[in-house]
Design an enzyme around this catalytic site. Structure first.
Site, mmCIF file in Angstrom:
data_model
loop_
_atom_site.group_PDB
_atom_site.id
_atom_site.type_symbol
_atom_site.label_atom_id
_atom_site.label_comp_id
_atom_site.label_asym_id
_atom_site.label_seq_id
_atom_site.Cartn_x
_atom_site.Cartn_y
_atom_site.Cartn_z
ATOM 1 N N ASP A 1 -15.053 28.946 -31.961
ATOM 2 C CA ASP A 1 -15.432 27.548 -32.045
ATOM 3 C C ASP A 1 -16.898 27.407 -31.633
ATOM 4 O OD1 ASP A 1 -14.950 24.667 -32.100
ATOM 5 O OD2 ASP A 1 -12.869 25.181 -31.669
ATOM 6 N N GLU B 1 -16.170 20.789 -38.745
ATOM 7 C CA GLU B 1 -15.443 19.550 -38.459
ATOM 8 C C GLU B 1 -16.378 18.411 -38.842
ATOM 9 O OE1 GLU B 1 -13.073 17.409 -34.804
ATOM 10 O OE2 GLU B 1 -15.046 18.229 -34.488
ATOM 11 N N ASP C 1 -17.644 22.539 -34.358
ATOM 12 C CA ASP C 1 -17.237 21.282 -33.735
ATOM 13 C C ASP C 1 -18.197 20.142 -34.102
ATOM 14 O OD1 ASP C 1 -15.406 20.130 -31.658
ATOM 15 O OD2 ASP C 1 -17.311 19.677 -30.693
ATOM 16 N N HIS D 1 -5.479 20.830 -32.216
ATOM 17 C CA HIS D 1 -5.437 20.470 -30.791
ATOM 18 C C HIS D 1 -5.786 18.998 -30.561
ATOM 19 C CE1 HIS D 1 -9.515 21.270 -31.842
ATOM 20 N NE2 HIS D 1 -9.921 20.694 -30.728
ATOM 21 N N ASP D 2 -6.269 18.308 -31.588
ATOM 22 C CA ASP D 2 -6.555 16.869 -31.465
ATOM 23 C C ASP D 2 -5.509 16.027 -32.187
ATOM 24 O OD1 ASP D 2 -8.999 17.407 -30.193
ATOM 25 O OD2 ASP D 2 -10.080 17.501 -32.095
HETATM 26 C C1 NOJ Z 1 -13.827 17.750 -31.555
HETATM 27 C C2 NOJ Z 1 -12.869 18.639 -30.835
HETATM 28 O O1 NOJ Z 1 -11.896 19.063 -31.725
HETATM 29 C C3 NOJ Z 1 -12.323 17.841 -29.681
HETATM 30 O O2 NOJ Z 1 -11.250 18.477 -29.051
HETATM 31 C C4 NOJ Z 1 -13.450 17.578 -28.721
HETATM 32 O O3 NOJ Z 1 -13.002 16.713 -27.701
HETATM 33 C C5 NOJ Z 1 -14.642 16.916 -29.421
HETATM 34 N N1 NOJ Z 1 -14.934 17.501 -30.687
HETATM 35 C C6 NOJ Z 1 -15.882 17.055 -28.574
HETATM 36 O O4 NOJ Z 1 -16.318 18.369 -28.558
#
Ligand code: NOJ
Length: 567
Positions: free
Chosen positions: A97, A255, A199, A331-332
């Protein structure tokens, strides 16, 4: 053009919750090494490791204080090098990541930067004077609630942070910052990693005149034209590609917050030399009321037609230019069957149904740890949530601004709270689901006795073996990787059906996304076809798909039998 990352299936690991090898309640690199054969058995080709770098863990590692060393609870660099070797030894690949929109405020660059206005690192971050009335430089909000600016007493200026105040945004305008990032990337790629998940890459270029959003009220804005897709975004990514990515045989997935299809094409059209694919959010936002001040917490009921429309738009738009990533969980994004399906008496059928929808599509599929055994959202009272996003939103929306009732917020958190994706992996029915011999950092899901890896491996009809089969089919049938996509039954509110076509063959995917039976009537153009059923979650075998009654969450994948199959 065929490429390994187009044919791959990715397995995402959230290391702190995967497997704890030393009993401290926290997953670690040695734990991952011990479970590599499990991932290999599933059939995944690539592992994406969420951040393992040194970090104060304000946002569980998405706040990095040292890009070249591991966080000690995960292990050492030697452990990481061993992991890379062990992954490669099994014929798999590993991506890390890359979190470079921001660092931790404990990173040495920021520690230096906050010391004085003339510190050599000052310009690594965004510092601005207060507005004439002493308030923040503009009305931008942080994605984790409150302002995107925090005041630094010592130097009398505010610094910018799109996320928590412990995650200051890096200034990509500064060439020295970009050089540092590229050095870090080379460091890990030279150690053997096979690529990056990037990210919030869509936010690295800022509107440096920092205009306020136009608002009719006093609220701060977190979604809008200024938080992503800044003027130099693609210039920076192309530079990164030239300087680093093009020199390695690697895989990249960005992302891409705030990205629409036009933006996605810019990122992923191979001729532009940027990234392989992006994570889009549009299909994950179909259960959010976008116009609400409560942001992601304002729920809208799941509508299969909205899901079909959104995924189809992306499938169609990137059919011949660019490439899609395919995901429902990470994970989100908590467990899809709890969010949009039935995680009780139809849990297994439902997990297989959503898996079929996704894995039959064109793109690179991502499986998030536990998705392959049908893990479900947990059951938390508010005080047991750990995630700063949830805690901050609760304070902001329920306590301070009162734009949501506590009951509504808790319902939303039960559906969409990130912690539901982060509970420890359920390995067996033993204490703490076999995740740790100590006390887990986050409570194990109470349903672990029923839902765990051991149970899945012992049950030939399990969600695990269904995923294994989906992956095998992707390896066996090029049509699943490269075939064109076309939606069927556009307005049907229960059935998600589509065909894929490739070199004279047709693949048919039919999924009932509801708890009631549903009748699938094949459209005229398919009436002459005979089908071989490749996969079904109800043991369906018929070759005649003209008109069939689908059971709740029934899924069928079949291929036209008129042509030889390509394997
Ligand atoms: C996206 C990540 O997937 C998330 O988990 C994180 O809190 C934010 N970016 C900030 O890095």
């Amino acid at each position: 053009m065929s490429e390994w990352w187009k044919e791959a299936v990715v397995y995402q690991i959230y290391p702190r919750s995967f497997y704890d090898s030393n009993g401290d309640g926290f997953g670690d690199l040695q734990g991952i090494i011990q479970k590599l054969d499990y991932i290999k058995n599933l059939g995944a080709d690539v592992i994406w490791l969420c951040p393992v770098f040194d970090s104060p863990q304000d946002d569980n590692g998405y706040d990095i204080s040292d890009y070249r060393n591991m966080y000690e609870k995960f292990g050492t660099n030697e452990d990481m090098f061993q992991l890379i070797d062990e992954v490669h030894r099994r014929g798999m690949k590993i991506i890390m990541d890359l979190v470079v929109n921001h660092t931790s405020d404990e990173h040495i660059w920021f520690v230096e930067s906050s010391k004085s206005k003339d510190n050599p690192y000052r310009d690594y971050y965004f510092w601005r004077d207060p507005a004439p009335d002493g308030s923040e430089p503009n009305n931008w909000g942080s994605i984790f609630s409150g302002s995107a600016w925090t005041f630094n007493e010592k130097t009398g200026q505010y610094y910018l942070h799109y996320f928590s105040k412990k995650q200051p945004d890096l200034n990509w305008e500064n060439e020295a910052v970009r050089r540092e990032v590229y050095d870090v990337m080379r460091f890990w790629m030279d150690k053997g990693i096979d690529g990056w998940r990037m990210d919030v890459i869509g936010s690295i270029s800022k509107h440096v005149d920092f205009p306020s959003y136009e608002t009719k009220d006093s609220r701060r804005y977190i979604v809008g034209q200024y938080h992503s897709n800044g003027p130099r975004l693609h210039e920076f990514i192309q530079e990164m590609n030239r300087e680093v990515l093009s020199r390695y045989d690697c895989m990249t997935v960005g992302e891409a917050n705030g990205s629409d299809i036009e933006e996605a094409k810019k990122y992923t059209d191979a001729s532009r030399r940027e990234l392989n694919m992006i994570f889009t959010f549009e299909h994950m936002d179909i259960d959010t009321d976008q116009h609400s001040p409560n942001g992601k917490w304002q729920l809208k009921p799941f509508d299969p037609i909205a899901l079909k429309k959104t995924l189809t738009r992306w499938q169609t738009a990137l059919m011949n230019a660019g490439w899609n990533s395919l995901y429902f969980e990470n994970h989100d994004q908590p467990r899809v069957i709890s969010r949009w399906g039935n995680d009780r008496h139809l849990r297994k059928q439902c997990a297989k149904a959503f898996a079929t929808v996704l894995h039959g599509m064109k793109g690179t599929p991502f499986i998030y740890q536990g998705e392959e055994i049908g893990m479900v959202n947990s059951d938390f009272p508010i005080e047991m949530y750990d995630d700063l996003e949830i805690k901050n939103a609760y304070r902001d929306l329920v306590i301070e601004n009162k734009t949501m009732s506590e009951a509504d917020f808790l319902k939303a958190a039960a559906t969409k709270g990130r912690d539901h994706a982060r509970t420890p992996m359920q390995w067996n029915a033993g204490k703490h689901a076999g995740f740790t011999a100590g006390e887990p950092w986050l409570a194990v899901n109470p349903r672990y006795k029923e839902i765990n890896v051991k149970e899945s491996l012992n049950d030939q009809d399990s969600v695990f073996y269904y995923y294994q089969k989906l992956i095998q089919l992707r390896k066996q049938y090029k049509i699943i990787v490269y075939g064109d996509y076309q939606l069927l039954l556009k307005e049907n509110p229960q059935i998600f059906a589509y065909i894929r076509t490739y070199q004279g063959e047709t693949l048919l995917v039919v999924v009932n996304l509801s708890e009631e039976t549903a009748v699938f009537d094949a459209p005229a153009e398919l009436l002459g076809e005979q089908w071989n059923v490749l996969l079904s979650n109800y043991s369906r075998q018929e070759s005649d798909m003209k008109s069939i009654c689908l059971q709740p969450y029934e899924a069928v994948m079949c291929i036209s039998s008129s042509k030889e199959t390509i394997s």
